[in-house]
Design a protein around this motif. Structure first.
Motif, PDB file in Angstrom:
ATOM      1  N   GLY A 192      50.424 -46.991  24.162  1.00  0.00           N
ATOM      2  CA  GLY A 192      49.676 -46.050  24.142  1.00  0.00           C
ATOM      3  C   GLY A 192      48.240 -46.005  22.968  1.00  0.00           C
ATOM      4  N   VAL A 237      47.569 -43.678  20.208  1.00  0.00           N
ATOM      5  CA  VAL A 237      47.588 -42.753  18.820  1.00  0.00           C
ATOM      6  C   VAL A 237      46.250 -43.271  17.934  1.00  0.00           C
ATOM      7  CG1 VAL A 237      49.176 -41.690  17.417  1.00  0.00           C
ATOM      8  CG2 VAL A 237      49.861 -42.206  19.507  1.00  0.00           C
ATOM      9  N   CYS A 271      44.442 -36.130  16.521  1.00  0.00           N
ATOM     10  CA  CYS A 271      46.200 -36.256  16.306  1.00  0.00           C
ATOM     11  C   CYS A 271      46.679 -35.358  15.435  1.00  0.00           C
ATOM     12  CB  CYS A 271      45.942 -38.001  15.933  1.00  0.00           C
ATOM     13  SG  CYS A 271      47.582 -38.740  15.670  1.00  0.00           S
ATOM     14  N   THR A 303      51.968 -36.598  22.793  1.00  0.00           N
ATOM     15  CA  THR A 303      51.198 -38.104  23.391  1.00  0.00           C
ATOM     16  C   THR A 303      51.508 -36.706  24.784  1.00  0.00           C
ATOM     17  OG1 THR A 303      52.694 -38.617  24.340  1.00  0.00           O
ATOM     18  CG2 THR A 303      52.311 -39.714  22.979  1.00  0.00           C
ATOM     19  N   GLN A 331      55.896 -38.942  22.969  1.00  0.00           N
ATOM     20  CA  GLN A 331      56.209 -38.891  21.550  1.00  0.00           C
ATOM     21  C   GLN A 331      56.534 -40.416  21.371  1.00  0.00           C
ATOM     22  OE1 GLN A 331      57.908 -35.792  19.658  1.00  0.00           O
ATOM     23  NE2 GLN A 331      60.463 -36.247  19.793  1.00  0.00           N
TER      24      GLN A 331
END
Length: 171
Positions: A9, A11, A18, A135, A140
């Motif tokens: 993902g 990030v 964020c 997320t 997460q």
């Protein structure tokens, strides 16, 4: 982001959206974080924890993918990431070796991280932080950041060794 078959993902720590949920810990909880601090303490009882002598070393071989080495710039106004392990690739989505801390964090997040590292180096005391990053997929990232002070290879300057220990990477 995808690497070696894993989809991690995206990030982006510089993204103002964020959100990191950070909890300071009295000491490391993750097994590899505890090992790093125990190894650091043993080296400090002798003649210090020195980059280039104690890191890398066989004693830390199982944790090297989790470690990074930060060198202070201009008296600690920023930090250069001299070496970054695979955990940093997972954390930031790209190799941050050679980047400055201000390149990977911005605004208040940069000021906070810089302050944590500077305080650790000034006090010669390790620290640990539990970090969760939610997320959109309701998954997460969950990891522990452990910092220990070190000496530069010439033993004249305090550097930081930072570990990012993911809870789903227990081996």
């Amino acid at each position: 982001m995808q690497a070696l078959g894993y989809i991690w993902g995206d990030v982006n720590p510089r993204d103002p959206l964020c959100e990191e949920i950070r909890t300071f810990l009295p000491g490391p909880v993750h097994g590899h974080g505890r090992f790093l601090v125990e190894f650091w303490r043993k080296r400090m009882q002798d003649d210090g924890f020195v980059v280039g002598r104690d890191l890398p070393s066989r004693h830390l071989s199982h944790a090297l993918r989790n470690l990074s080495v930060l060198e202070p710039l201009d008296g600690g106004k920023d930090y250069r990431i001299r070496v970054a392990g695979m955990a940093m690739l997972r954390r930031f989505g790209h190799d941050v070796t050679g980047c400055d801390l201000s390149d990977v964090f911005s605004g208040a997040a940069f000021v906070e991280r810089r302050s944590e590292i500077s305080t650790m180096l000034a006090s010669s005391t390790p620290y640990a932080v539990d970090v969760k990053i939610p997320t959109e997929e309701h998954r997460q990232q969950h990891f522990e950041v452990v910092g220990v002070p070190a000496l530069s290879p010439d033993r004249k300057t305090a550097w930081a060794v930072m570990g990012v220990f993911y809870y789903d990477w227990l081996r």
